[in-house]
Enzyme design. Structure first.
Site, PDB file in Angstrom:
ATOM      1  N   CYS A   9     -36.617  76.530  70.035  1.00  0.00           N
ATOM      2  CA  CYS A   9     -35.616  76.088  71.012  1.00  0.00           C
ATOM      3  C   CYS A   9     -35.006  74.789  70.461  1.00  0.00           C
ATOM      4  O   CYS A   9     -35.712  73.787  70.306  1.00  0.00           O
ATOM      5  CB  CYS A   9     -36.312  75.871  72.353  1.00  0.00           C
ATOM      6  SG  CYS A   9     -35.240  75.192  73.626  1.00  0.00           S
ATOM      7  N   CYS A  40     -38.712  74.072  80.292  1.00  0.00           N
ATOM      8  CA  CYS A  40     -37.289  74.061  80.623  1.00  0.00           C
ATOM      9  C   CYS A  40     -36.923  72.857  81.484  1.00  0.00           C
ATOM     10  O   CYS A  40     -37.567  72.608  82.506  1.00  0.00           O
ATOM     11  CB  CYS A  40     -36.964  75.309  81.433  1.00  0.00           C
ATOM     12  SG  CYS A  40     -36.417  76.628  80.409  1.00  0.00           S
ATOM     13  N   SER A  84     -27.313  79.722  83.095  1.00  0.00           N
ATOM     14  CA  SER A  84     -28.191  79.065  84.042  1.00  0.00           C
ATOM     15  C   SER A  84     -27.541  79.192  85.431  1.00  0.00           C
ATOM     16  O   SER A  84     -26.536  78.551  85.705  1.00  0.00           O
ATOM     17  CB  SER A  84     -28.298  77.603  83.590  1.00  0.00           C
ATOM     18  OG  SER A  84     -29.260  76.927  84.305  1.00  0.00           O
ATOM     19  N   LEU A  85     -28.097  80.056  86.286  1.00  0.00           N
ATOM     20  CA  LEU A  85     -27.430  80.402  87.553  1.00  0.00           C
ATOM     21  C   LEU A  85     -27.931  79.513  88.702  1.00  0.00           C
ATOM     22  O   LEU A  85     -27.159  78.752  89.280  1.00  0.00           O
ATOM     23  CB  LEU A  85     -27.670  81.882  87.866  1.00  0.00           C
ATOM     24  CG  LEU A  85     -26.996  82.435  89.108  1.00  0.00           C
ATOM     25  CD1 LEU A  85     -25.490  82.422  88.976  1.00  0.00           C
ATOM     26  CD2 LEU A  85     -27.488  83.857  89.411  1.00  0.00           C
ATOM     27  N   GLU A 131     -35.170  66.558  70.689  1.00  0.00           N
ATOM     28  CA  GLU A 131     -36.393  67.355  70.638  1.00  0.00           C
ATOM     29  C   GLU A 131     -36.103  68.837  70.424  1.00  0.00           C
ATOM     30  O   GLU A 131     -35.081  69.350  70.904  1.00  0.00           O
ATOM     31  CB  GLU A 131     -37.169  67.182  71.951  1.00  0.00           C
ATOM     32  CG  GLU A 131     -37.793  65.805  72.062  1.00  0.00           C
ATOM     33  CD  GLU A 131     -38.347  65.497  73.438  1.00  0.00           C
ATOM     34  OE1 GLU A 131     -39.315  64.732  73.504  1.00  0.00           O
ATOM     35  OE2 GLU A 131     -37.803  65.991  74.439  1.00  0.00           O
ATOM     36  N   CYS A 148     -27.224  64.768  77.733  1.00  0.00           N
ATOM     37  CA  CYS A 148     -26.317  65.788  78.272  1.00  0.00           C
ATOM     38  C   CYS A 148     -25.481  65.174  79.382  1.00  0.00           C
ATOM     39  O   CYS A 148     -25.984  64.373  80.174  1.00  0.00           O
ATOM     40  CB  CYS A 148     -27.118  66.973  78.804  1.00  0.00           C
ATOM     41  SG  CYS A 148     -26.063  68.327  79.379  1.00  0.00           S
ATOM     42  N   CYS A 171     -32.819  68.763  86.069  1.00  0.00           N
ATOM     43  CA  CYS A 171     -33.083  68.655  84.627  1.00  0.00           C
ATOM     44  C   CYS A 171     -33.216  67.195  84.207  1.00  0.00           C
ATOM     45  O   CYS A 171     -32.332  66.383  84.467  1.00  0.00           O
ATOM     46  CB  CYS A 171     -31.939  69.331  83.876  1.00  0.00           C
ATOM     47  SG  CYS A 171     -31.994  69.061  82.104  1.00  0.00           S
ATOM     48  N   CYS A 194     -27.103  68.333  85.730  1.00  0.00           N
ATOM     49  CA  CYS A 194     -27.826  69.262  86.614  1.00  0.00           C
ATOM     50  C   CYS A 194     -28.999  68.497  87.231  1.00  0.00           C
ATOM     51  O   CYS A 194     -29.756  67.828  86.514  1.00  0.00           O
ATOM     52  CB  CYS A 194     -28.335  70.466  85.826  1.00  0.00           C
ATOM     53  SG  CYS A 194     -27.021  71.352  84.980  1.00  0.00           S
TER      54      CYS A 194
END
Ligand code: SF4
Length: 351
Positions: free
Chosen positions: A106, A335, A216-217, A93, A113, A120, A117
């Site tokens: 984006c 996100c 990404s913290l 996407e 992935c 996500c 995380c």
């Protein structure tokens, strides 16, 4: 029979080498790039500035392929999520995010992935495979040619499905094509790579190519960050932040730290104090994002009061801390919500 290579997976230098091997002039490679990325040629026969004999030879050696635009969904806030079908049937996407006078694209760099995380949705389904350079740039060329917003896309963020720096070579090659005068002609200042924190690849990226970097913290200490983001066990905050300090941002721009606020997990004013200490001395800004829920998510969004209090602490410490509006929540385009599966209402893909 071996599958023919897609010429769109080749860099300018690689096309030049092919052309030299065929005994032709080097500048023909630049002409081919322009046909591919600026005119949108889908066959060598369309490349009217090349001799017929060269077109025929290229046709024997290569195919020209882009991802197929499968469906478009539009959010109540105008954000558009585009599902692309790859040659092997996998789906990825892209998201088009509206700005005042422009759009931001984006793009995805992997199907799925591997980084896992916990906040996500993409990470919950694991990695299917890396995208090829043609599949990364192909999202952009298809958006540019086949959506009404296409000509107004000014910024590109590699923040869609996947960790761009885990698909390093293909991502860098795609960026070189996106920024080439013979490719899509984007300024490197208009391209942002977002990473969960692969420190060695951040260093390498700084040496290879100069684009904006977003990290990404999401937590102010190693314990919580390792719990939320397994990558932190390998590259803890000290290692990550050193790589960030050494990263040469284009035009002395600021690094961006993304911080997803999750209720009761990382959203207290004390956490904001810790973040401000952690990032002290870094030329950076913070994007604060309220957690976007997805089906089965183990976290909850923070209250608006918690978000404001968190932001205020950072502002008091003289950080640029922007509360980023989440776009496209209703179609799971925000996100951390991309999954490669359509939800909600569709707009048929333009032909
Ligand atoms: Fe992968 Fe990014 Fe999701 Fe982490 S946040 S799992 S790196 S897509």
């Amino acid at each position: 029979m071996t599958k023919m290579q897609n010429i769109r997976d080749l860099s300018l230098a690689e096309i030049e080498a092919v052309i030299a091997g065929l005994g032709k002039e080097k500048y023909r490679a630049r002409q081919i790039m322009k046909w591919l990325y600026q005119t949108g040629a889908t066959s060598f026969a369309q490349m009217s500035t090349l001799a017929r004999e060269l077109c025929a030879r290229l046709e024997e050696l290569f195919i020209i392929a882009e991802p197929a635009l499968d469906r478009i969904q539009t959010s109540a806030d105008g954000t558009r999520k585009i599902l692309f079908r790859l040659g092997d049937g996998l789906a990825v996407e892209s998201v088009l995010i509206p700005g005042r006078n422009h759009w931001t694209a984006c793009l995805s760099t992997q199907a799925g992935c591997a980084m896992g995380c916990r906040f996500c949705l993409t990470g919950q389904n694991g990695l299917k495979r890396n995208l090829l350079p043609s599949e990364i740039t192909g999202q952009m060329t298809m958006l540019r040619r086949h959506t009404p917003e296409g000509p107004q896309i000014r910024n590109i963020v590699l923040m869609g499905m996947g960790e761009p720096l885990a698909n390093y070579d293909h991502t860098v090659k795609a960026i070189r094509i996106l920024t080439s005068d013979y490719g899509l002609g984007f300024s490197s200042r208009k391209i942002t790579v977002s990473t969960c924190g692969l420190a060695p690849q951040i260093v390498r990226l700084g040496e290879d190519i100069c684009v904006n970097l977003a990290i990404s913290l999401n937590a102010p200490d190693d314990e919580r960050r390792s719990n939320l983001m397994p990558v932190n066990r390998k590259y803890p905050l000290a290692t990550l932040l050193q790589a960030c300090r050494d990263y040469p941002m284009p035009g002395r721009r600021m690094l961006t730290f993304e911080y997803i606020l999750m209720a009761g997990v990382n959203d207290s004013p004390e956490d904001a104090e810790r973040v401000s200490r952690l990032l002290k001395g870094l030329h950076c800004k913070l994007n604060l994002i309220a957690f976007n829920e997805f089906p089965g998510a183990p976290f909850k969004p923070p209250s608006p009061e918690a978000v404001s209090a968190f932001q205020q602490v950072l502002l008091d410490h003289h950080y640029t801390a922007i509360l980023r509006a989440s776009h496209g929540r209703d179609i799971l385009a925000a996100c951390g919500q991309l999954s490669g599966e359509a939800v909600g209402k569709d707009t048929p893909a333009p032909t």
